[in-house]
Design a protein around this motif. Structure first.
Motif, PDB file in Angstrom:
ATOM      1  N   ILE A  38       0.855  -1.184   0.000  1.00 16.48           N
ATOM      2  CA  ILE A  38       0.000   0.000   0.000  1.00 16.48           C
ATOM      3  C   ILE A  38       0.894   1.238   0.000  1.00 16.48           C
ATOM      4  CG2 ILE A  38      -1.908  -1.138   1.222  1.00 16.48           C
ATOM      5  CD1 ILE A  38      -1.032   0.401   3.767  1.00 16.48           C
ATOM      6  N   ASN A  39       0.301   2.373  -0.313  1.00 22.04           N
ATOM      7  CA  ASN A  39       1.021   3.634  -0.186  1.00 22.04           C
ATOM      8  C   ASN A  39       1.411   3.783   1.272  1.00 22.04           C
ATOM      9  OD1 ASN A  39       1.430   6.589   0.223  1.00 22.04           O
ATOM     10  ND2 ASN A  39       0.973   6.603  -1.968  1.00 22.04           N
ATOM     11  N   ASP A  40       2.628   4.203   1.539  1.00 21.66           N
ATOM     12  CA  ASP A  40       3.114   4.277   2.918  1.00 21.66           C
ATOM     13  C   ASP A  40       2.520   5.424   3.711  1.00 21.66           C
ATOM     14  OD1 ASP A  40       4.903   3.241   5.000  1.00 21.66           O
ATOM     15  OD2 ASP A  40       5.976   5.137   4.736  1.00 21.66           O
ATOM     16  N   ARG A  41       1.889   6.370   3.050  1.00 22.90           N
ATOM     17  CA  ARG A  41       1.365   7.539   3.769  1.00 22.90           C
ATOM     18  C   ARG A  41      -0.122   7.365   4.088  1.00 22.90           C
ATOM     19  NH1 ARG A  41       1.299  13.872   2.083  1.00 22.90           N
ATOM     20  NH2 ARG A  41       0.651  14.589   4.136  1.00 22.90           N
ATOM     21  N   CYS A  42      -0.468   7.559   5.347  1.00 25.95           N
ATOM     22  CA  CYS A  42      -1.866   7.503   5.771  1.00 25.95           C
ATOM     23  C   CYS A  42      -2.663   8.552   5.003  1.00 25.95           C
ATOM     24  CB  CYS A  42      -1.954   7.769   7.282  1.00 25.95           C
ATOM     25  SG  CYS A  42      -3.642   7.782   7.928  1.00 25.95           S
ATOM     26  N   THR A  73      -7.646  -4.057  -0.049  1.00 25.10           N
ATOM     27  CA  THR A  73      -8.364  -3.092  -0.885  1.00 25.10           C
ATOM     28  C   THR A  73      -7.934  -1.648  -0.676  1.00 25.10           C
ATOM     29  OG1 THR A  73     -10.094  -2.733   0.772  1.00 25.10           O
ATOM     30  CG2 THR A  73     -10.423  -4.564  -0.804  1.00 25.10           C
ATOM     31  N   GLY A  74      -7.270  -1.351   0.437  1.00 25.92           N
ATOM     32  CA  GLY A  74      -6.895   0.018   0.775  1.00 25.92           C
ATOM     33  C   GLY A  74      -8.008   0.794   1.449  1.00 25.92           C
ATOM     34  N   LYS A  75      -9.179   0.181   1.601  1.00 31.69           N
ATOM     35  CA  LYS A  75     -10.337   0.859   2.169  1.00 31.69           C
ATOM     36  C   LYS A  75     -10.079   1.296   3.614  1.00 31.69           C
ATOM     37  CE  LYS A  75     -15.163   0.114   3.389  1.00 31.69           C
ATOM     38  NZ  LYS A  75     -16.269  -0.839   3.430  1.00 31.69           N
ATOM     39  N   ALA A  76     -10.497   2.533   3.923  1.00 28.44           N
ATOM     40  CA  ALA A  76     -10.453   3.020   5.304  1.00 28.44           C
ATOM     41  C   ALA A  76     -11.534   2.296   6.088  1.00 28.44           C
ATOM     42  CB  ALA A  76     -10.673   4.526   5.346  1.00 28.44           C
ATOM     43  N   MET A  77     -11.144   1.654   7.184  1.00 32.24           N
ATOM     44  CA  MET A  77     -12.075   0.830   7.957  1.00 32.24           C
ATOM     45  C   MET A  77     -12.732   1.592   9.106  1.00 32.24           C
ATOM     46  SD  MET A  77     -11.740  -1.873   6.166  1.00 32.24           S
ATOM     47  CE  MET A  77     -12.579  -3.131   7.102  1.00 32.24           C
ATOM     48  N   ILE A  85      -6.376   4.154   0.844  1.00 31.91           N
ATOM     49  CA  ILE A  85      -4.957   4.224   0.508  1.00 31.91           C
ATOM     50  C   ILE A  85      -4.753   3.388  -0.754  1.00 31.91           C
ATOM     51  CG2 ILE A  85      -2.648   3.485   1.213  1.00 31.91           C
ATOM     52  CD1 ILE A  85      -3.375   4.011   4.059  1.00 31.91           C
ATOM     53  N   ALA A  86      -3.904   3.862  -1.653  1.00 26.70           N
ATOM     54  CA  ALA A  86      -3.620   3.112  -2.883  1.00 26.70           C
ATOM     55  C   ALA A  86      -2.964   1.772  -2.551  1.00 26.70           C
ATOM     56  CB  ALA A  86      -2.708   3.926  -3.795  1.00 26.70           C
TER      57      ALA A  86
END
Length: 106
Positions: A38-42, A73-77, A85-86
């Motif tokens: 995933i992209n490392d940045r929140c 999926t990168g989805k914010a939970m 997140i990508a």
């Protein structure tokens, strides 16, 4: 896509993360022998997800804000993050772990 050699499978033990100094910077995780990138940045703030708290259900919690993201999926939970997140495709070939980064992102 640009395929980047991230590490060997032995370099990233189960339950650990690795920060890849690529463009964009990527966090690579090993959850039960499955690798996720995933992209490392929140998406909520300037925090490194590779320093987050990895859970057995393939989620990672931001080390600063306690927002949780699905590694698949990168989805914010949960709040405070609302944006995903990508994620990036990961391939294991032999003992090597590769991440595909879109050309426009590299």
């Amino acid at each position: 896509m640009s395929r980047v050699l991230a590490c060997s499978t032995a370099e990233l033990p189960e339950g650990e993360a690795l920060r890849l100094e690529t463009s964009p910077v990527i966090a690579l995780f090993n959850v039960g022998g499955e690798f996720y990138a995933i992209n490392d940045r929140c998406s909520h703030g300037n925090a490194s997800m590779s320093e987050g708290y990895l859970e057995d259900d393939a989620t990672v919690e931001c080390p600063l804000h306690a927002a949780s993201f699905c590694l698949k999926t990168g989805k914010a939970m949960c709040l405070p993050a609302t944006d995903p997140i990508a994620t990036y495709p990961v391939f294991v070939e032999g003992d090597d772990v590769y991440v595909d980064i879109p050309e426009e992102a590299s």
